[in-house]
Design a protein around this motif. Sequence first.
Motif, PDB file in Angstrom:
ATOM      1  N   UNK A  58       3.051   6.243  -1.820  1.00 31.90           N
ATOM      2  CA  UNK A  58       4.141   7.127  -1.404  1.00 31.90           C
ATOM      3  C   UNK A  58       5.184   7.203  -2.516  1.00 31.90           C
ATOM      4  N   UNK A  59       5.310   8.385  -3.114  1.00 32.62           N
ATOM      5  CA  UNK A  59       6.209   8.563  -4.254  1.00 32.62           C
ATOM      6  C   UNK A  59       7.656   8.273  -3.886  1.00 32.62           C
ATOM      7  N   UNK A  60       8.092   8.771  -2.737  1.00 31.36           N
ATOM      8  CA  UNK A  60       9.475   8.581  -2.304  1.00 31.36           C
ATOM      9  C   UNK A  60       9.781   7.102  -2.085  1.00 31.36           C
ATOM     10  N   UNK A  96       9.953   5.179  -5.373  1.00 35.45           N
ATOM     11  CA  UNK A  96      11.237   5.390  -6.044  1.00 35.45           C
ATOM     12  C   UNK A  96      12.289   4.444  -5.462  1.00 35.45           C
ATOM     13  N   UNK A  97      12.308   4.341  -4.141  1.00 37.32           N
ATOM     14  CA  UNK A  97      13.269   3.460  -3.474  1.00 37.32           C
ATOM     15  C   UNK A  97      12.984   2.000  -3.819  1.00 37.32           C
ATOM     16  N   UNK A  98      11.701   1.639  -3.863  1.00 37.89           N
ATOM     17  CA  UNK A  98      11.316   0.260  -4.203  1.00 37.89           C
ATOM     18  C   UNK A  98      11.727  -0.077  -5.632  1.00 37.89           C
ATOM     19  N   UNK A 111       0.823  -1.215   0.000  1.00 40.39           N
ATOM     20  CA  UNK A 111       0.000   0.000   0.000  1.00 40.39           C
ATOM     21  C   UNK A 111       0.855   1.263   0.000  1.00 40.39           C
ATOM     22  N   UNK A 112       1.927   1.258   0.796  1.00 38.52           N
ATOM     23  CA  UNK A 112       2.800   2.430   0.872  1.00 38.52           C
ATOM     24  C   UNK A 112       3.553   2.662  -0.443  1.00 38.52           C
ATOM     25  N   UNK A 113       3.972   1.582  -1.079  1.00 41.06           N
ATOM     26  CA  UNK A 113       4.663   1.709  -2.371  1.00 41.06           C
ATOM     27  C   UNK A 113       3.738   2.327  -3.409  1.00 41.06           C
TER      28      UNK A 113
END
Length: 208
Positions: A75-77, A80-82, A70-72
């Motif tokens: 959450x844009x940041x 990006x990390x994922x 859900x966070x991926x």
Amino acid sequence: MIEITRIVCEMFNIKYLDMFTESRKRNIIQAKQIAVYFIRKELLLTTTVIGDFFNRDHSTITYNYTTAKNHIETNVSLRFKANKIQEVINDLNFDKIVYVAHPVSGDVKGNIEKILAIVREINLTEKNVVPFVPYLADVMAMNDDEPEERRKGISNNICYLQSGIVKELRVYGDFISKGVAEEIAIARQYKIPVVYFNPKSTQNGNLT
């Protein structure tokens, strides 16, 4: 699991052992959730197997996976990390363990020879595929005509298939025997892809 966990640690700039502590630091909690997400996504392991690795129960692993997913998505940041983690994982080229399902009863010797030929062909032609035929040991050691021994063999197969290490079940042979049908049912129960290489099956070469 270890390699994916290390990749996540590097991306979150935390120590590997932090992933197995009770720390409530936000970045460590988030790293654990992301590690669970990628392990589940890439390795197709059960929540129980992942839970054993992190020393957590399966409900916690399910929560971590769902939360990370859900966070991926929102959450844009973090997305990006994922994506960066995914790029590194893609370069790892994990070997895929495939369970070779083939009739054994009847012409036992002839069928074992066919199974060994299939294993040899996979080893020589598919670089990142590991053929897995654990039941051959039971065939050699146990009597399939004895109900109790047959049940033990089936129990062993269930253990192998639910462990999470098998990424695909391949069906070979001129027909689908009772034993192979049981293996297919177990694979489907645990969401393991089934691919048919049976020339007399209408599903030949298809994934189910």
